[in-house]
Scaffold this active site. Structure first.
Site, mmCIF file in Angstrom:
data_model
loop_
_atom_site.group_PDB
_atom_site.id
_atom_site.type_symbol
_atom_site.label_atom_id
_atom_site.label_comp_id
_atom_site.label_asym_id
_atom_site.label_seq_id
_atom_site.Cartn_x
_atom_site.Cartn_y
_atom_site.Cartn_z
ATOM 1 N N CYS A 1 -2.111 -2.915 7.525
ATOM 2 C CA CYS A 1 -1.960 -3.817 6.379
ATOM 3 C C CYS A 1 -0.655 -4.614 6.391
ATOM 4 O O CYS A 1 -0.639 -5.771 5.972
ATOM 5 C CB CYS A 1 -2.157 -3.039 5.085
ATOM 6 S SG CYS A 1 -3.890 -2.504 4.925
ATOM 7 N N ASP B 1 0.798 -1.247 0.000
ATOM 8 C CA ASP B 1 0.000 0.000 0.000
ATOM 9 C C ASP B 1 0.825 1.291 0.000
ATOM 10 O O ASP B 1 0.500 2.236 0.735
ATOM 11 C CB ASP B 1 -0.962 0.007 1.201
ATOM 12 C CG ASP B 1 -1.997 -1.114 1.140
ATOM 13 O OD1 ASP B 1 -1.959 -1.911 0.188
ATOM 14 O OD2 ASP B 1 -2.834 -1.191 2.056
ATOM 15 N N LYS C 1 -6.920 -5.082 -3.116
ATOM 16 C CA LYS C 1 -7.668 -5.656 -1.987
ATOM 17 C C LYS C 1 -8.608 -4.614 -1.417
ATOM 18 O O LYS C 1 -8.387 -3.415 -1.571
ATOM 19 C CB LYS C 1 -6.704 -6.158 -0.923
ATOM 20 C CG LYS C 1 -5.806 -5.065 -0.399
ATOM 21 C CD LYS C 1 -4.777 -5.590 0.554
ATOM 22 C CE LYS C 1 -3.903 -4.459 1.075
ATOM 23 N NZ LYS C 1 -4.642 -3.381 1.781
HETATM 24 C C1 VGL Z 1 -4.774 0.505 5.727
HETATM 25 C C2 VGL Z 1 -6.364 1.368 7.119
HETATM 26 C C3 VGL Z 1 -7.320 1.240 6.133
HETATM 27 C C4 VGL Z 1 -3.327 0.126 5.522
HETATM 28 C C5 VGL Z 1 -5.696 0.361 4.736
HETATM 29 O O1 VGL Z 1 -2.858 0.106 4.373
HETATM 30 O O2 VGL Z 1 -2.652 -0.138 6.537
HETATM 31 N N1 VGL Z 1 -5.105 0.997 6.925
HETATM 32 N N2 VGL Z 1 -6.979 0.738 4.940
#
Ligand code: VGL
Ligand code: ZN
Length: 241
Positions: A188, A45, A143
């Protein structure tokens, strides 16, 4: 001491003596881990949404990008992930009247932290960070694209059983050891590392190539959970890169 124990002892002592004779830099080098053909780097991410200026900024999230680029260059196999939500997603506080970001609610699959709207499919906010340079990355796993369910982990959605396909991909390709970097350490990255262990892979988080959200002690808890599950905590200086 039997013969084989003695042999191990003598070999161990010989190795120690050998290492003791090396200059400090060579010694440090000798202990570094060199990525192999069965290792994979997971870059979690690293998107505009999670860096300052994005919709769910992680403090200093952008600072890890050059380091991740350098680490990735040393890996033959790299997989990226991309948080990829529908508008009106179940993890967005705005979906529930009266709810605010960072509050929690109870959903069919368990407790859900509510977030600001973030990483909406096809928006500039959801793009990979512009300075990420990993042209040899082999796969991008998206995802969190089911409207009714979140997915922090690169392996399984938030119900803990709906697969993203990554377990099968890694197994089919003979990839056994997963090194993790990216955002956010306590969500994540941690959930991915824990699921990697559950699926039978070795998992090593490169701590200085991650940054955390740390909402209500979540970072310390994530490390506790990861270490308890056999996830290794390493630094980029532990790698031969
Ligand atoms: C994430 C919160 C919501 C992350 C993704 O990438 O850690 N955290 N969506
Ligand atoms: Zn998300």
């Amino acid at each position: 001491m039997n013969a084989s124990t003695r042999r191990e002892f003598v070999q161990g002592a010989a190795t120690s003596m050998l290492l003791a004779g090396l200059p400090a830099t060579a010694l440090a080098q000798a202990r570094k881990v060199k990525p192999t053909a069965s290792d994979v780097l997971l870059v979690v991410d690293v998107q505009n949404c999670f860096v300052p200026g994005g919709t769910l900024p992680v403090k200093d999230g952008d600072q890890i990008v050059p380091l991740i680029n350098r680490i990735a260059a040393a890996f033959q196999h790299v997989v990226l992930t991309q948080d990829w939500h529908t508008p009106g997603h179940a993890s967005f506080a705005s979906t529930y009247p009266g709810k605010k970001p960072f509050e929690t609610i109870s959903l069919a699959y368990g407790t859900q932290v509510l977030w600001p709207d973030h990483c909406v499919q096809g928006t500039a906010d959801s793009d990979l960070h512009k300075d990420l340079r990993i042209p040899h990355a082999e796969l991008i796993i998206r995802k969190g694209y089911r409207k009714q369910m979140d997915s922090y982990s690169a392996f399984f959605e938030a119900d803990g059983k709906t697969p993203t396909g990554l377990v099968g991909y890694l197994r089919e390709r003979g990839l056994k050891q997963v090194f993790l970097t990216g955002l956010a350490t306590d969500f994540c990255v941690a959930w991915s590392a824990l699921d990697a262990r559950k699926a039978g892979f070795a998992a090593l988080v490169i701590e200085d190539a991650t940054r955390g959200i740390d909402a209500g002690g979540s970072l310390a808890k994530a490390w506790q959970d990861m270490l308890g599950a056999g996830v290794k905590r390493i630094q980029s200086t532990d790698l031969e890169i």
